[in-house]
Design an enzyme around this catalytic site. Structure first.
Site, PDB file in Angstrom:
ATOM      1  N   ARG A 265     -26.631 -47.152  47.878  1.00  0.00           N
ATOM      2  CA  ARG A 265     -26.120 -47.493  46.322  1.00  0.00           C
ATOM      3  C   ARG A 265     -25.490 -49.020  46.387  1.00  0.00           C
ATOM      4  O   ARG A 265     -25.942 -49.456  45.192  1.00  0.00           O
ATOM      5  CB  ARG A 265     -24.457 -46.694  46.769  1.00  0.00           C
TER       6      ARG A 265
ATOM      7  N   HIS B 186     -25.395 -39.049  36.375  1.00  0.00           N
ATOM      8  CA  HIS B 186     -24.813 -40.037  37.479  1.00  0.00           C
ATOM      9  C   HIS B 186     -25.901 -41.035  37.652  1.00  0.00           C
ATOM     10  O   HIS B 186     -27.029 -40.874  38.766  1.00  0.00           O
ATOM     11  CB  HIS B 186     -24.545 -39.358  38.434  1.00  0.00           C
TER      12      HIS B 186
ATOM     13  N   GLN C  71     -26.354 -43.156  41.030  1.00  0.00           N
ATOM     14  CA  GLN C  71     -26.964 -42.384  42.284  1.00  0.00           C
ATOM     15  C   GLN C  71     -28.420 -42.125  42.422  1.00  0.00           C
ATOM     16  O   GLN C  71     -29.023 -42.327  43.212  1.00  0.00           O
ATOM     17  CB  GLN C  71     -25.967 -41.086  41.986  1.00  0.00           C
TER      18      GLN C  71
ATOM     19  N   ARG D 290     -16.813 -45.652  34.990  1.00  0.00           N
ATOM     20  CA  ARG D 290     -16.738 -44.242  35.731  1.00  0.00           C
ATOM     21  C   ARG D 290     -15.775 -43.333  35.024  1.00  0.00           C
ATOM     22  O   ARG D 290     -14.522 -43.757  35.232  1.00  0.00           O
ATOM     23  CB  ARG D 290     -16.758 -44.265  37.123  1.00  0.00           C
TER      24      ARG D 290
ATOM     25  N   ASP E 150     -24.504 -31.120  47.826  1.00  0.00           N
ATOM     26  CA  ASP E 150     -23.301 -31.729  46.915  1.00  0.00           C
ATOM     27  C   ASP E 150     -22.023 -30.694  46.838  1.00  0.00           C
ATOM     28  O   ASP E 150     -22.351 -29.585  47.155  1.00  0.00           O
ATOM     29  CB  ASP E 150     -23.719 -32.167  45.513  1.00  0.00           C
TER      30      ASP E 150
ATOM     31  N   CYS F 235     -25.142 -36.694  48.243  1.00  0.00           N
ATOM     32  CA  CYS F 235     -24.529 -37.871  47.545  1.00  0.00           C
ATOM     33  C   CYS F 235     -22.988 -38.312  48.233  1.00  0.00           C
ATOM     34  O   CYS F 235     -22.562 -39.330  47.736  1.00  0.00           O
ATOM     35  CB  CYS F 235     -24.444 -37.742  46.177  1.00  0.00           C
TER      36      CYS F 235
END
Length: 348
Positions: A310, A144, A147, A117, A241, A282
């Site tokens: 996730r 991402h 996700q 990340r 988001d 998210c």
């Protein structure tokens, strides 16, 4: 006598795959990942997850903080019988005393898969150049992908009666973030119509739309980039988001002024959406900014199901990208080495 390397470097790495963006994979390949997620989620429900990552290690490089990405990968490795090592900027010399490429070489000799990340796609590219194990993009400010697996899976779980993915339209409320770009591409790959709804200044750039055009030609999906909030009436999925990220704190006031209150997801906005619409986010969510607490806790919200998925996604990723390299020892091999080691220990 020099003993040859026993690391993953020397295993058969023909057709080694990495995960940078879900757009690199065909719909059929992603379908297999989603199918694996279903099986793993069912196994977890019965507390019967097979140890398909046993005696394996995932090295997790985190230049940026995270709740869901870190916890989901660590938990996934544990549930599958393996181990996860968290490596923050304080723990390793990445890009400072040691190059990204050398970091990849070292981790490849000690770990079976690398998750990163990062604050730059250059880091992901550098790791992939020299890694001899799969590298998974845990977010790199451009894409991402992990996700996206959870998002598509969650939407599948909550499909309106009688509808398939290709019957849906998704509205992303906000800035052209890594999540927004990734959603544009995964949606158009799956035939889901996509809308970015927000101020013109923060719309997706043409280069992302050109990639989406390629997907649309194959899937029949459409996309629309608009300022018109009333377009939510055409959407069965509303996605929230943050309007700013940790690297944009200097722009926070300007961004909030541009987006609020018109583009905030509220109960009132959800009532304007198509019948049976669901809310995804998210996370982390900034209450009273991009989404209200009332909306996030509403009966149409599946944001916390999405968050749980996730973990399901990360279990599938660890298995999908390492299963072909598994070399199970025979009982005879284990006994042979155990006897050799024990014979030496008796002499110490």
């Amino acid at each position: 006598m020099k003993t040859p390397s026993s690391s993953a470097t020397n295993l058969n790495k023909k057709n080694l795959e990495h995960m940078v963006t879900m757009n690199d994979f065909s719909k059929q390949e992603i379908d297999k990942m989603l199918e694996l997620m279903t099986l793993l989620k069912n196994a977890r429900k019965d507390n019967a997850i097979p140890e398909l990552f046993k005696n394996k290690t995932v090295g997790m490089i985190f230049e940026a903080g995270s709740t869901r990405t870190r916890v989901s990968f660590e938990t996934a490795a544990t549930l599958l019988g393996g181990h996860a090592i968290f490596l923050s900027k304080k723990d390793i010399h990445l890009g400072a005393k040691e190059t990204v490429e050398d970091t990849a070489r070292v981790l490849s000799r000690m770990c079976d898969i690398i998750v990163a990340r990062t604050n730059s796609p250059d880091t992901i590219e550098g790791l992939i150049r020299e890694a001899t194990v799969p590298v998974i993009n845990g977010l790199d400010t451009v894409y991402h992908p992990t996700q996206m697996l959870a998002d598509i899976f969650t939407i599948q779980e909550h499909l309106p009666d009688g509808k398939e993915l290709a019957d849906l339209t998704l509205a992303f409320m906000g800035d052209a973030t890594d999540v927004c770009r990734s959603l544009l591409l995964i949606c158009t790959k799956y035939g889901i119509n996509f809308k970015q709804i927000g101020p013109k200044k923060y719309h997706l750039e043409d280069k992302w739309l050109r990639l989406a055009d390629i997907n649309c030609q194959e899937s029949g999906a459409t996309y629309e980039i608009t300022e018109d909030i009333e377009k939510v009436s055409e959407c069965e999925v509303i996605y929230g988001d943050s309007f700013y990220w940790t690297t944009q704190l200097e722009e926070k006031a300007e961004r909030l002024a541009a987006f609020m209150p018109e583009y905030v997801i509220t109960n009132e906005l959800m009532k304007k959406a198509a019948p049976g619409a669901i809310l995804l986010h998210c996370l982390p969510a900034n209450d009273k900014e991009e989404v209200t607490r009332e909306a996030l806790e509403g009966e149409y919200s599946v944001a916390f199901d999405q968050s749980e998925n996730r973990l399901t996604a990360q279990m599938a990723i660890l298995i999908y990208f390492t299963h072909k390299f598994i070399k199970e020892p025979t009982i005879e091999q284990i006994k042979f080495h155990e006897n050799k080691i024990n014979d030496l220990l008796k002499k110490l």
